[in-house]
Motif scaffolding. Structure first.
Motif, PDB file in Angstrom:
ATOM      1  N   PHE A  41       0.806  -1.213   0.000  1.00 55.26           N
ATOM      2  CA  PHE A  41       0.000   0.000   0.000  1.00 55.26           C
ATOM      3  C   PHE A  41       0.845   1.271   0.000  1.00 55.26           C
ATOM      4  CE2 PHE A  41      -2.179   3.381   2.412  1.00 55.26           C
ATOM      5  CZ  PHE A  41      -3.248   3.600   1.550  1.00 55.26           C
ATOM      6  N   ILE A  42       1.773   1.379   0.930  1.00 50.00           N
ATOM      7  CA  ILE A  42       2.488   2.637   1.139  1.00 50.00           C
ATOM      8  C   ILE A  42       3.613   2.844   0.140  1.00 50.00           C
ATOM      9  CG2 ILE A  42       3.924   3.895   2.805  1.00 50.00           C
ATOM     10  CD1 ILE A  42       2.330   2.630   5.020  1.00 50.00           C
TER      11      ILE A  42
ATOM     12  N   HIS B 196       4.191   2.739  -3.045  1.00 51.78           N
ATOM     13  CA  HIS B 196       4.012   3.509  -4.266  1.00 51.78           C
ATOM     14  C   HIS B 196       3.122   4.729  -4.052  1.00 51.78           C
ATOM     15  CE1 HIS B 196       6.075   0.384  -6.439  1.00 51.78           C
ATOM     16  NE2 HIS B 196       5.219  -0.517  -6.018  1.00 51.78           N
ATOM     17  N   ARG B 197       3.001   5.180  -2.807  1.00 52.45           N
ATOM     18  CA  ARG B 197       2.184   6.345  -2.504  1.00 52.45           C
ATOM     19  C   ARG B 197       2.975   7.333  -1.655  1.00 52.45           C
ATOM     20  NH1 ARG B 197      -1.125   1.978  -2.790  1.00 52.45           N
ATOM     21  NH2 ARG B 197      -3.107   2.227  -3.889  1.00 52.45           N
ATOM     22  N   ASN B 198       2.623   8.597  -1.808  1.00 47.53           N
ATOM     23  CA  ASN B 198       3.264   9.640  -1.020  1.00 47.53           C
ATOM     24  C   ASN B 198       2.448   9.842   0.255  1.00 47.53           C
ATOM     25  OD1 ASN B 198       4.839  11.784  -0.143  1.00 47.53           O
ATOM     26  ND2 ASN B 198       3.742  13.281  -1.382  1.00 47.53           N
ATOM     27  N   VAL B 199       2.871   9.180   1.321  1.00 45.71           N
ATOM     28  CA  VAL B 199       2.102   9.208   2.564  1.00 45.71           C
ATOM     29  C   VAL B 199       2.684  10.166   3.591  1.00 45.71           C
ATOM     30  CG1 VAL B 199       1.267   6.857   2.255  1.00 45.71           C
ATOM     31  CG2 VAL B 199       3.403   7.253   3.498  1.00 45.71           C
TER      32      VAL B 199
ATOM     33  N   ASN C   2      10.250  10.783  -2.896  1.00 45.86           N
ATOM     34  CA  ASN C   2       9.614  10.591  -4.199  1.00 45.86           C
ATOM     35  C   ASN C   2       9.699  11.816  -5.102  1.00 45.86           C
ATOM     36  OD1 ASN C   2       8.633   7.940  -3.481  1.00 45.86           O
ATOM     37  ND2 ASN C   2       7.093   8.958  -2.229  1.00 45.86           N
TER      38      ASN C   2
ATOM     39  N   SER D 183       1.381  15.345 -10.578  1.00 46.45           N
ATOM     40  CA  SER D 183       0.701  14.879  -9.375  1.00 46.45           C
ATOM     41  C   SER D 183      -0.747  15.348  -9.380  1.00 46.45           C
ATOM     42  CB  SER D 183       1.416  15.410  -8.133  1.00 46.45           C
ATOM     43  OG  SER D 183       0.636  15.206  -6.976  1.00 46.45           O
ATOM     44  N   ASN D 184      -1.613  14.619  -8.677  1.00 45.19           N
ATOM     45  CA  ASN D 184      -3.019  15.008  -8.577  1.00 45.19           C
ATOM     46  C   ASN D 184      -3.188  16.350  -7.886  1.00 45.19           C
ATOM     47  OD1 ASN D 184      -3.897  12.665  -9.838  1.00 45.19           O
ATOM     48  ND2 ASN D 184      -4.042  11.528  -7.927  1.00 45.19           N
TER      49      ASN D 184
ATOM     50  N   GLU E  66      -4.226  13.867 -15.021  1.00 44.47           N
ATOM     51  CA  GLU E  66      -4.164  12.439 -15.331  1.00 44.47           C
ATOM     52  C   GLU E  66      -4.258  12.222 -16.837  1.00 44.47           C
ATOM     53  OE1 GLU E  66      -6.684   9.905 -13.068  1.00 44.47           O
ATOM     54  OE2 GLU E  66      -6.616  11.194 -11.294  1.00 44.47           O
TER      55      GLU E  66
END
Length: 226
Positions: free
Chosen positions: A36-37, A39-42, A148, A171-172, A188
């Protein structure tokens, strides 16, 4: 069965032992990073989620304290959190330092571990552009400023990043958090590609020529009428 296992047996059937509980939490922490974490910018969510985290922990402590000693309930929660977060943070650190795709790029050591490394410098009044300029002078055109993120100071890179056919997806949050987005603000690729054909047709050279001719005719007619 020990006290901590008895605590959980009030919530879970089967009465697992302390070792089983803490091992399960440790494996869950590792799995959270791997699936989960990773590949995400947490990092930015830490500040947002800190207070809800405290509320949840307080609620769990109250729940366990109903039938057990409050002090021992607090110790159990502390050990349970340690069992989960210690392997999680260790896995994140090892991955970001040695296996991350951005590993080859130079930058401050702490920037490889966390996005929050420069917060203290910004809090002291240093501007972000000044910090980045200092880093580029020290490390070169490409600097890893966060786990990242890269800061790129290169004229040649502009066309590669922003030019036609680029594979660099924004980025979103690049344009801010907005529910409604225009075509220009859609970051996107898939959504942008689905919306663009209608605009391509409306803004093609032929369509613009016809519209120009129509506007010119309308203006000429209006002037003659005056």
């Amino acid at each position: 069965m020990s006290f901590f296992s008895l605590q959980m047996s009030n919530l879970l059937t089967g009465g697992p032992t302390d070792a089983q509980i803490f091992l399960s939490l440790a494996l869950l922490g590792l799995a959270s990073h791997m699936f989960f974490i990773r590949h995400r910018n947490v990092d930015r969510l830490v500040g947002i989620g800190f207070m809800p985290y405290l509320y949840v922990q307080f609620g769990l402590w109250l729940l366990l304290s109903i039938r057990s000693d409050p002090i021992k309930s607090g110790i159990f929660l502390w050990l349970a959190n340690a069992a989960f977060y210690a392997p999680l943070f260790a896995s994140i650190s090892v991955y970001r330092l040695f296996f991350h795709p951005l590993k080859p790029f130079p930058g401050p050591s702490m920037a490889r571990l966390t996005t929050w490394w420069g917060v203290n410098r910004l809090a002291m009044g240093e501007q972000r552009y000044q910090l980045h300029d200092e880093l580029h002078r020290q490390y070169g055109k490409l600097v890893r400023i966060a786990p990242n993120y890269l800061s790129i100071n290169s004229q040649e890179a502009v066309a590669i990043i922003y030019g036609p056919g680029t594979k660099c997806e924004k980025s979103n949050t690049f344009y801010g958090l907005r529910d409604a987005k225009s075509l220009q603000l859609e970051a996107e690729f898939t959504k942008h590609r689905a919306r663009r054909p209608a605009w391509d047709k409306a803004l093609s050279a032929k369509s613009m020529y016809i519209r120009h001719e129509t506007k010119t005719s309308d203006l000429k007619y209006s002037l003659e009428a005056d």
